[in-house]
Design an enzyme around this catalytic site. Structure first.
Site, PDB file in Angstrom:
ATOM      1  N   HIS A  72      -4.693   5.791   1.428  1.00  0.00           N
ATOM      2  CA  HIS A  72      -4.819   4.783   2.360  1.00  0.00           C
ATOM      3  C   HIS A  72      -3.486   4.266   2.882  1.00  0.00           C
ATOM      4  CE1 HIS A  72      -9.216   4.910   1.781  1.00  0.00           C
ATOM      5  NE2 HIS A  72      -9.082   4.455   0.561  1.00  0.00           N
TER       6      HIS A  72
ATOM      7  N   CYS B 118      -4.168   5.821   7.141  1.00  0.00           N
ATOM      8  CA  CYS B 118      -4.454   4.937   8.239  1.00  0.00           C
ATOM      9  C   CYS B 118      -3.018   3.992   8.446  1.00  0.00           C
ATOM     10  CB  CYS B 118      -5.580   3.978   8.026  1.00  0.00           C
ATOM     11  SG  CYS B 118      -7.337   4.917   8.124  1.00  0.00           S
TER      12      CYS B 118
END
Length: 366
Positions: free
Chosen positions: A210, A253
Site C-alpha cells: 500500500h 497507491c
C-alpha cells in the site's frame, strides 16, 4: 524509434526488398502487418514496376504506426528465410536499431545483478493485498529469465523496509542482510539463499505494498518515502553500484483519488569529466501518478506489474531498451478501465529517471 529508423533508411531498405519482394510481401501478410485487401492491392501493381511495389509497401507500413514499424523491422532481422535470401536487410536492422557500446550500460556480470522484491501482503490492521503473490512470482520468473538473482522479503514493517534498502545499498562481498528473512527464487519457488550476496552490473528493487503520496507503507501502516529509498543508493566512491543502473518499480497507491476516463477527440562525451552526479543512473517507475489509486486484481495481480512482466517478455528478446519498454507499459495500463461508480476509473503509471545510457536486458541461457 522504429518509424524514424524506417524513414532514415528507406532507400537502403527499398533496394534490399527489391531482391525478393514477393517473399517479404507474403511474410508481412502472414504476420498480419497488412490486411488481405492491402495484400491484394499491392500484388496487383504491374510486375515491371517492382520498386513501385516496394515503396508502396514500406509507406503503408510506416503509416500504420510505431508498433507495426517495429514488427516489420523485427521480421527483417529474425525471419530465417529473409535473412538467408536478403541478408543485407538484416544488416540494415542491426546498424540502425542497435545502440553503439558507448550508449549502453555494460551488463557483463554473471548473474547480471540482484533483483529484490519487497512483498507486503498482510497488514497490522487485518487487511491483506490479494494478488500480490501473483505479482511477486511474475517478477521473479521474468527477472530470473533475464539473468538476475531474485530475492524476496515478505511482510516488512517500515523499519524493516528501511533496513533492507540500507543493507542492499551497502552490500559488499560476503555481507548478508542480517535479521531479515531473505528468500531467493530458484527457478520454481523461493528458498533460502545458498550463496553470499553481491552486486553485479545492475540492480532492481520492486516494492509491492500500500502507499500514499510519495511513499510506500510497511505492514505496520507507517510510510517510507520513495525518495528515502532511492537516495540510499546515491553514488559514492565506495558503492559497488556507482555508475550502474538502479531501477525501482513501485506497485502502490499514491493517494485515494480515482483517475477519470476522458474521451479523445480528433485522434490520429568527448572531453567530459570523469565524475558523475551522485543521483545519476536511477530510474523510478511508479504504478500511478501522485494522489491517485493503483488497481490490483485479488487473484491475477496488479495492472502495472503484470504489464511490466508481459512487456519485458515480449520486447527484451528484440533488444529494446528498458525505458522504451516502459512507454508500452504506460500505453497498456492507460487503456485499462475499472468500472467504479459514478465514473469509469483509469490508471496512469509515472516514470522518472536519471539514466545516462540505454539499459538493454537480454534473456539468459540458464
Amino acid at each position: 524509434m522504429s518509424k524514424d529508423t524506417l524513414r532514415s533508411n528507406k532507400t537502403d531498405i527499398v533496394m534490399g526488398l527489391c531482391g525478393d519482394y514477393r517473399l517479404v510481401l507474403n511474410k508481412v501478410l502472414e504476420k498480419k502487418l497488412i490486411t488481405q485487401r492491402e495484400y491484394n492491392n499491392l500484388k496487383s501493381i504491374p510486375n515491371e514496376n517492382i520498386e513501385g511495389h516496394v515503396v508502396e509497401l514500406v509507406d503503408k507500413i510506416m503509416n500504420k504506426g510505431e508498433d507495426t514499424c517495429k514488427a516489420f523491422l523485427d521480421l527483417l532481422q529474425t525471419d530465417d528465410e529473409i535473412k538467408t535470401t536478403l541478408p543485407e536487410l538484416a544488416n540494415i536492422q542491426d546498424n540502425c536499431l542497435l545502440p553503439t557500446p558507448e550508449e549502453l550500460y555494460e551488463l557483463r556480470s554473471q548473474p547480471v545483478g540482484l533483483c529484490m522484491i519487497i512483498n507486503n501482503e498482510k497488514f497490522s490492521d487485518g487487511t491483506s493485498r490479494g494478488g500480490t503473490n501473483t505479482d511477486a512470482q511474475s517478477l521473479a520468473e521474468v527477472f530470473h529469465w533475464l539473468g538476475f538473482r531474485v530475492l524476496m522479503c515478505k511482510d516488512q514493517t517500515r523499519e524493516q523496509m528501511s533496513h533492507t534498502v540500507a543493507g542492499l545499498a551497502s552490500l559488499s562481498d560476503g555481507n548478508q542482510l542480517q535479521g531479515l528473512s531473505v528468500q531467493e527464487w530458484n527457478g520454481s519457488r523461493f528458498t533460502a539463499p545458498q550463496q553470499a550476496l553481491q552486486h553485479g552490473d545492475a540492480f532492481f528493487c520492486c516494492i509491492l505494498s500500500h502507499g500514499e503520496k510519495g511513499a510506500v507503507w510497511g505492514t505496520d501502516l507507517n510510510p517510507l518515502a520513495i525518495k528515502e529509498i532511492t537516495r540510499s543508493f546515491k553514488a559514492t566512491e565506495q558503492s559497488a553500484l556507482t555508475g550502474k543502473p538502479k531501477v525501482f518499480l513501485i506497485q502502490a497507491c499514491q493517494g485515494r483519488q480515482k483517475q477519470r476516463g476522458v474521451m479523445l477527440k480528433d485522434v490520429e562525451t568527448d572531453g567530459g569529466s570523469p565524475s558523475i552526479p551522485e543521483e545519476a543512473d536511477v530510474l523510478v517507475a511508479v504504478a500511478t501518478v501522485e494522489d491517485h489509486q493503483a488497481f490490483r486484481h485479488p487473484v491475477n495481480g496488479s495492472w502495472f506489474v503484470q504489464s511490466v512482466c508481459q512487456q519485458l517478455k515480449e520486447r527484451c528478446p528484440s533488444g529494446e531498451d528498458f525505458t522504451s519498454i516502459l512507454h508500452y507499459v504506460n500505453g497498456d495500463v492507460g487503456q485499462k478501465e475499472a468500472f467504479s461508480q459514478p465514473v469509469t476509473a483509469k490508471q496512469m503509471p509515472e516514470v522518472r529517471f536519471t539514466l545516462t545510457k540505454r539499459l538493454v536486458l537480454s534473456p539468459q541461457r540458464m
